[in-house]
Each structure stands twice: as structure tokens, then as C-alpha cells.
Design an enzyme around this catalytic site. Structure first.
Site, short mmCIF file in Angstrom:
data_model
loop_
_atom_site.label_atom_id
_atom_site.label_comp_id
_atom_site.label_asym_id
_atom_site.label_seq_id
_atom_site.Cartn_x
_atom_site.Cartn_y
_atom_site.Cartn_z
N GLU A 1 -6.80 45.56 49.00
CA GLU A 1 -6.98 47.00 49.16
C GLU A 1 -6.03 47.51 50.25
O GLU A 1 -6.34 47.41 51.45
CB GLU A 1 -8.42 47.32 49.59
CG GLU A 1 -9.47 46.88 48.61
CD GLU A 1 -10.77 47.67 48.81
OE1 GLU A 1 -11.15 48.39 47.88
OE2 GLU A 1 -11.37 47.57 49.89
N SER B 1 -8.33 53.95 45.68
CA SER B 1 -8.16 55.11 44.80
C SER B 1 -8.06 54.75 43.32
O SER B 1 -7.32 55.40 42.57
CB SER B 1 -6.97 55.97 45.24
OG SER B 1 -7.20 56.49 46.53
P1 13P Z 1 -11.74 54.40 47.03
O1 13P Z 1 -11.83 53.92 45.61
O2 13P Z 1 -12.66 55.53 47.34
O3 13P Z 1 -10.33 54.64 47.47
O4 13P Z 1 -12.28 53.18 47.95
C1 13P Z 1 -11.75 51.93 47.76
C2 13P Z 1 -12.53 50.97 48.55
O5 13P Z 1 -12.46 50.94 49.77
C3 13P Z 1 -13.43 50.07 47.84
O6 13P Z 1 -13.90 49.08 48.67
#
Ligand code: 13P
Length: 256
Positions: A172, A217
Site C-alpha cells: 500500500e 484508492s
Molecule cells: P483506501 O482504499 O481508502 O485508499 O484505503 C486503503 C487502505 O489503507 C486499506 O488498508
């Protein structure tokens, strides 16, 4: 080696237990039996909702895997406000996110602590989802691969060969979380491929089995393309997992 994709909804600090029950029921309604044939789906509610969700999953025989967002590394003790992996195991939790970038940034979690949590999650019969990812400054200065490699090596330290095959890694990139700015499919694939090669270097042939999710995202518009990439074995979804219809569509994309 075919890996079963894992799509996980990280609800973060959202929803009280009434709202959480509604969401999981809607999600179950949106998904069809065949959706679960080739995909595993997990939901990660806040701690206060886990017992309620466990009861609903059990009573309605839903096929979700129940997850948590964090836990302490110790089994019990004087750790005010913390939650033990043993408590989660007792609630039928079987996946625990550890080292999310929000915890690394806001609660100062180090690779060493994340590794201790990952080992403890395994010791309690559950599977950790270990999160890694670079900041925008690190990406712009060309350090992303080195940083992520360090996080992978540090956060998976001392796992056995079997555990290394079993663990889930979530890539991530910090700059993509909650920003609407997703990594390009090529960049996401390149980093996930690099992570797989790091796992190979630690313990061959764990890299053939380890699942690597992409997170940051992920939404209905970009999920299909991201998850079609060779080294991306699912997604860790934040915002879009709070909406049953969106999350269900993201799950169903993984089938094709
Ligand atoms: P978003 O999908 O809201 O960007 O968050 C990603 C996340 O941190 C999942 O652990």
C-alpha cells in the site's frame, strides 16, 4: 502456481456495530455463491464490532473471513487499551492486519514490532496481513524499492518457511491511501513483483504461494486492471469497502 485472490475490506475507524451488521448483510446480499468460488473475501471491522459480525456470519452461514485491523504482540498483560491475538482467535477472527501505514505513521510501529505481531498472530492460529509501502518523498527520490524491501525483510523476520508461504503481504503506497490517487498498474505490478523476489530470496519456494495484495484508492474503476496483474493477488480496500455495492463489484472483478 495459482494463488486464490484475497479481497479484504479494511473498514478502519468507521461504523458502529449496528451499521457494521447492516453493511455485512448488504454485502452478503450483493454477492453470489459463485463469487466465493475463486476469491476469498475478508472484512475487518473495528474491534467493537467484531463480536456482532462474528455472530451474523455464523448465524447466516456467510462465507466471509473475519478479520481485525491490528492486535498486540503479547497474549495478555498490563497493556491498557490493547487487544490480544488470543481474544481475536476466540472470536473466530482468522486474518489480522499488522503494520498498516496509518499505525506505522501515527502510532510509531516499527518493522520489529510488526514482525513480533505477525509471529504472534501465527502463534494464535491466525494469518497476518503485513502492510508495507513507501511515502511520496521516498518514491520521488527513487528509494521506493529499497524502503519496501527493508519493510518486507524486517516485518517478516523470523517467520518459518511455511509461515512465509501463508502470510499475506499488502503493498500500500502511503501516497495512494485515501487520496484517490492509485499507483499505475505497471508501478503496482513492478513493486509486487519485487516483493515476491524478496520473499524468494528469504525462503524459496515461498514466493510461489505468498499472496500479495495491492491497496491504495482501489475502487470500481481501477480494480479490474490492477488485479489482472500477474503478481497482484487481490486488494486491501479502504473507502470503497464501506459501500456494499462497490465492494461487491470489486470482488466480482477478480473472477474474470
Ligand atoms: P483506501 O482504499 O481508502 O485508499 O484505503 C486503503 C487502505 O489503507 C486499506 O488498508
Amino acid at each position: 502456481m495459482s494463488r486464490i485472490p484475497l479481497i479484504s475490506g479494511n473498514w478502519k475507524m468507521n461504523l458502529n456495530h449496528f451499521e457494521a451488521i447492516q453493511l455485512v448483510q448488504k454485502l452478503s446480499y450483493e454477492l453470489r455463491n459463485h463469487d466465493y468460488d475463486r476469491v476469498e473475501v475478508s472484512v475487518h471491522p473495528p474491534f467493537t464490532n467484531i463480536r456482532s459480525i462474528q455472530t451474523v456470519i455464523d448465524a447466516d452461514r456467510m462465507k466471509f473471513r473475519l478479520g481485525a485491523q491490528n492486535c498486540h504482540a503479547e497474549t495478555s498483560g498490563a497493556f491498557t487499551g490493547d487487544i490480544s491475538p488470543a481474544m481475536l482467535q476466540k472470536l473466530d477472527v482468522d486474518l489480522v492486519i499488522v503494520g498498516h501505514s496509518e499505525r506505522r505513521a501515527l502510532s510509531g510501529e516499527t518493522n520489529e514490532l510488526v514482525a513480533a505481531k505477525a509471529r504472534s498472530v501465527f502463534a494464535h492460529g491466525m494469518t497476518p496481513i503485513v502492510c508495507v509501502g513507501e511515502t511520496i518523498e521516498q518514491r520521488e527520490s527513487g528509494e521506493a524499492e529499497v524502503i519496501v524491501e527493508g519493510q518486507v525483510r524486517g516485518s517478516l523476520a523470523a517467520l518459518s518457511k511455511d509461515q512465509l508461504s501463508e502470510v499475506v503481504i499488502a503493498y500500500e503506497p502511503v501516497w495512494a491511501i485515501g487520496t484517490g490517487q492509485t499507483a499505475s498498474t505497471d508501478d503496482a505490478q513492478a513493486m509486487c513483483s519485487h516483493i515476491r523476489s524478496v520473499v524468494a530470496d528469504i525462503h524459496r519456494p515461498a514466493e510461489t504461494k505468498v499472496r500479495i495484495q495491492y491497496g491504495g484508492s482501489v475502487n470500481v474503476a481501477n480494480a479490474r486492471e490492477l488485479m489482472a496483474m500477474e503478481d497482484i493477488d487481490g486488494a486491501l480496500v479502504g473507502g470503497a469497502s464501506l459501500e456494499a455495492a462497490s465492494f461487491a463489484r470489486i470482488v466480482s472483478f477478480q473472477e474474470v
